[in-house]
Write a protein that holds these residues in place. Structure first.
Motif, PDB file in Angstrom:
ATOM      1  N   ALA A  88       0.836  -1.200   0.000  1.00 25.06           N
ATOM      2  CA  ALA A  88       0.000   0.000   0.000  1.00 25.06           C
ATOM      3  C   ALA A  88       0.873   1.252   0.000  1.00 25.06           C
ATOM      4  CB  ALA A  88      -0.906  -0.006   1.236  1.00 25.06           C
ATOM      5  N   ALA A  89       0.333   2.326  -0.549  1.00 29.66           N
ATOM      6  CA  ALA A  89       1.051   3.600  -0.609  1.00 29.66           C
ATOM      7  C   ALA A  89       1.518   4.012   0.785  1.00 29.66           C
ATOM      8  CB  ALA A  89       0.147   4.674  -1.191  1.00 29.66           C
ATOM      9  N   THR A  90       2.769   4.451   0.868  1.00 31.60           N
ATOM     10  CA  THR A  90       3.345   4.887   2.145  1.00 31.60           C
ATOM     11  C   THR A  90       3.520   6.401   2.204  1.00 31.60           C
ATOM     12  OG1 THR A  90       5.610   4.707   1.328  1.00 31.60           O
ATOM     13  CG2 THR A  90       4.653   2.725   2.366  1.00 31.60           C
ATOM     14  N   GLY A  91       3.466   7.063   1.060  1.00 24.96           N
ATOM     15  CA  GLY A  91       3.717   8.493   1.023  1.00 24.96           C
ATOM     16  C   GLY A  91       5.192   8.851   1.136  1.00 24.96           C
ATOM     17  N   LYS A  92       6.054   7.852   1.193  1.00 24.59           N
ATOM     18  CA  LYS A  92       7.490   8.086   1.370  1.00 24.59           C
ATOM     19  C   LYS A  92       8.175   8.404   0.046  1.00 24.59           C
ATOM     20  CE  LYS A  92       7.890   5.262   5.485  1.00 24.59           C
ATOM     21  NZ  LYS A  92       8.573   4.148   6.138  1.00 24.59           N
ATOM     22  N   GLN A  93       9.174   9.263   0.132  1.00 20.92           N
ATOM     23  CA  GLN A  93      10.028   9.578  -1.002  1.00 20.92           C
ATOM     24  C   GLN A  93      11.094   8.490  -1.108  1.00 20.92           C
ATOM     25  OE1 GLN A  93      10.208  12.460  -3.076  1.00 20.92           O
ATOM     26  NE2 GLN A  93       8.197  12.998  -2.288  1.00 20.92           N
ATOM     27  N   VAL A  94      11.393   8.056  -2.318  1.00 22.06           N
ATOM     28  CA  VAL A  94      12.482   7.105  -2.521  1.00 22.06           C
ATOM     29  C   VAL A  94      13.447   7.663  -3.557  1.00 22.06           C
ATOM     30  CG1 VAL A  94      11.096   5.085  -1.908  1.00 22.06           C
ATOM     31  CG2 VAL A  94      11.297   5.748  -4.294  1.00 22.06           C
ATOM     32  N   GLU A  95      14.678   7.233  -3.415  1.00 15.29           N
ATOM     33  CA  GLU A  95      15.721   7.541  -4.394  1.00 15.29           C
ATOM     34  C   GLU A  95      16.577   6.292  -4.518  1.00 15.29           C
ATOM     35  OE1 GLU A  95      17.819  11.350  -4.325  1.00 15.29           O
ATOM     36  OE2 GLU A  95      19.680  10.188  -4.480  1.00 15.29           O
ATOM     37  N   ILE A  96      16.650   5.766  -5.724  1.00 15.24           N
ATOM     38  CA  ILE A  96      17.422   4.551  -5.960  1.00 15.24           C
ATOM     39  C   ILE A  96      18.330   4.747  -7.161  1.00 15.24           C
ATOM     40  CG2 ILE A  96      15.733   2.977  -4.935  1.00 15.24           C
ATOM     41  CD1 ILE A  96      15.124   2.336  -8.041  1.00 15.24           C
ATOM     42  N   SER A  97      19.356   3.916  -7.218  1.00 19.49           N
ATOM     43  CA  SER A  97      20.278   3.980  -8.355  1.00 19.49           C
ATOM     44  C   SER A  97      20.229   2.661  -9.111  1.00 19.49           C
ATOM     45  CB  SER A  97      21.700   4.259  -7.872  1.00 19.49           C
ATOM     46  OG  SER A  97      22.120   3.238  -6.989  1.00 19.49           O
ATOM     47  N   GLY A  98      20.630   2.740 -10.373  1.00 18.23           N
ATOM     48  CA  GLY A  98      20.633   1.547 -11.202  1.00 18.23           C
ATOM     49  C   GLY A  98      21.614   1.673 -12.344  1.00 18.23           C
ATOM     50  N   LEU A  99      21.806   0.558 -13.011  1.00 17.08           N
ATOM     51  CA  LEU A  99      22.702   0.480 -14.150  1.00 17.08           C
ATOM     52  C   LEU A  99      22.015  -0.345 -15.229  1.00 17.08           C
ATOM     53  CD1 LEU A  99      25.563   0.952 -15.364  1.00 17.08           C
ATOM     54  CD2 LEU A  99      26.206  -1.228 -14.330  1.00 17.08           C
ATOM     55  N   THR A 100      22.006   0.180 -16.446  1.00 14.23           N
ATOM     56  CA  THR A 100      21.424  -0.521 -17.581  1.00 14.23           C
ATOM     57  C   THR A 100      22.478  -0.661 -18.670  1.00 14.23           C
ATOM     58  OG1 THR A 100      19.247   0.427 -17.136  1.00 14.23           O
ATOM     59  CG2 THR A 100      19.598  -0.488 -19.330  1.00 14.23           C
ATOM     60  N   ILE A 101      22.631  -1.862 -19.199  1.00 16.38           N
ATOM     61  CA  ILE A 101      23.494  -2.087 -20.353  1.00 16.38           C
ATOM     62  C   ILE A 101      22.580  -2.410 -21.522  1.00 16.38           C
ATOM     63  CG2 ILE A 101      25.326  -3.479 -21.370  1.00 16.38           C
ATOM     64  CD1 ILE A 101      26.386  -3.903 -18.505  1.00 16.38           C
ATOM     65  N   SER A 102      22.630  -1.565 -22.541  1.00 20.04           N
ATOM     66  CA  SER A 102      21.737  -1.680 -23.692  1.00 20.04           C
ATOM     67  C   SER A 102      22.518  -2.084 -24.928  1.00 20.04           C
ATOM     68  CB  SER A 102      21.063  -0.330 -23.965  1.00 20.04           C
ATOM     69  OG  SER A 102      20.415   0.144 -22.812  1.00 20.04           O
ATOM     70  N   ARG A 103      21.859  -2.895 -25.786  1.00 23.15           N
ATOM     71  CA  ARG A 103      22.437  -3.246 -27.084  1.00 23.15           C
ATOM     72  C   ARG A 103      21.517  -2.700 -28.162  1.00 23.15           C
ATOM     73  NH1 ARG A 103      22.395  -7.690 -30.697  1.00 23.15           N
ATOM     74  NH2 ARG A 103      20.971  -8.852 -29.353  1.00 23.15           N
TER      75      ARG A 103
END
Length: 134
Positions: A88-103
């Protein structure tokens, strides 16, 4: 295509769906059991997160390109204001990092491998406890 052209294509693919422009894509993400196949699979995945984070935005932080491959480091931000896979919605702010390798082939991204901080997002939402600090 040049490395710069390939990077521009990938940048659009990473950033634009979060602005509502859904593109064709086949992707592999360890947080989901099956690869995203074609435009419908990609749209469904983006829609799941846009429903849960209506203000979701992804920013490209860095890109490296060589030949037909582009590595993109990105950061996602948003407010959890909708349901996310039975959370369920928490109202919290999130910030995440990621990496994508595309062809790429013929000016289109045909394959992508994504790795992002799913566990960190769950901690920020309060779904799993944070690790103890030393």
């Amino acid at each position: 295509m040049t490395s710069e052209q390939n990077k521009a294509i990938v940048r659009r693919l990473v950033e634009e769906p979060w602005k509502g422009d859904l593109s064709s894509y086949v992707g592999y993400d360890p947080s989901i059991p099956e690869p995203l196949r074609g435009p419908d699979g990609f749209k469904e995945n983006v829609s799941t997160y846009r429903t849960a984070f209506s203000d979701a935005r992804i920013t490209v932080d860095d890109q490296i390109a060589e030949g037909d491959k582009v590595a993109t480091r990105w950061t996602a931000r948003g407010t959890h204001d909708g349901d996310l896979m039975d959370i369920a919605a928490t109202g919290k702010q999130v910030e995440i990092s990621g990496l994508t390798i595309s062809r790429l082939a013929n000016g289109k991204v045909i394959e992508g491998y994504v790795n992002w901080d799913t566990f960190g997002m769950m901690q920020q939402l309060g779904v799993v406890p944070e690790l103890a600090h030393a």
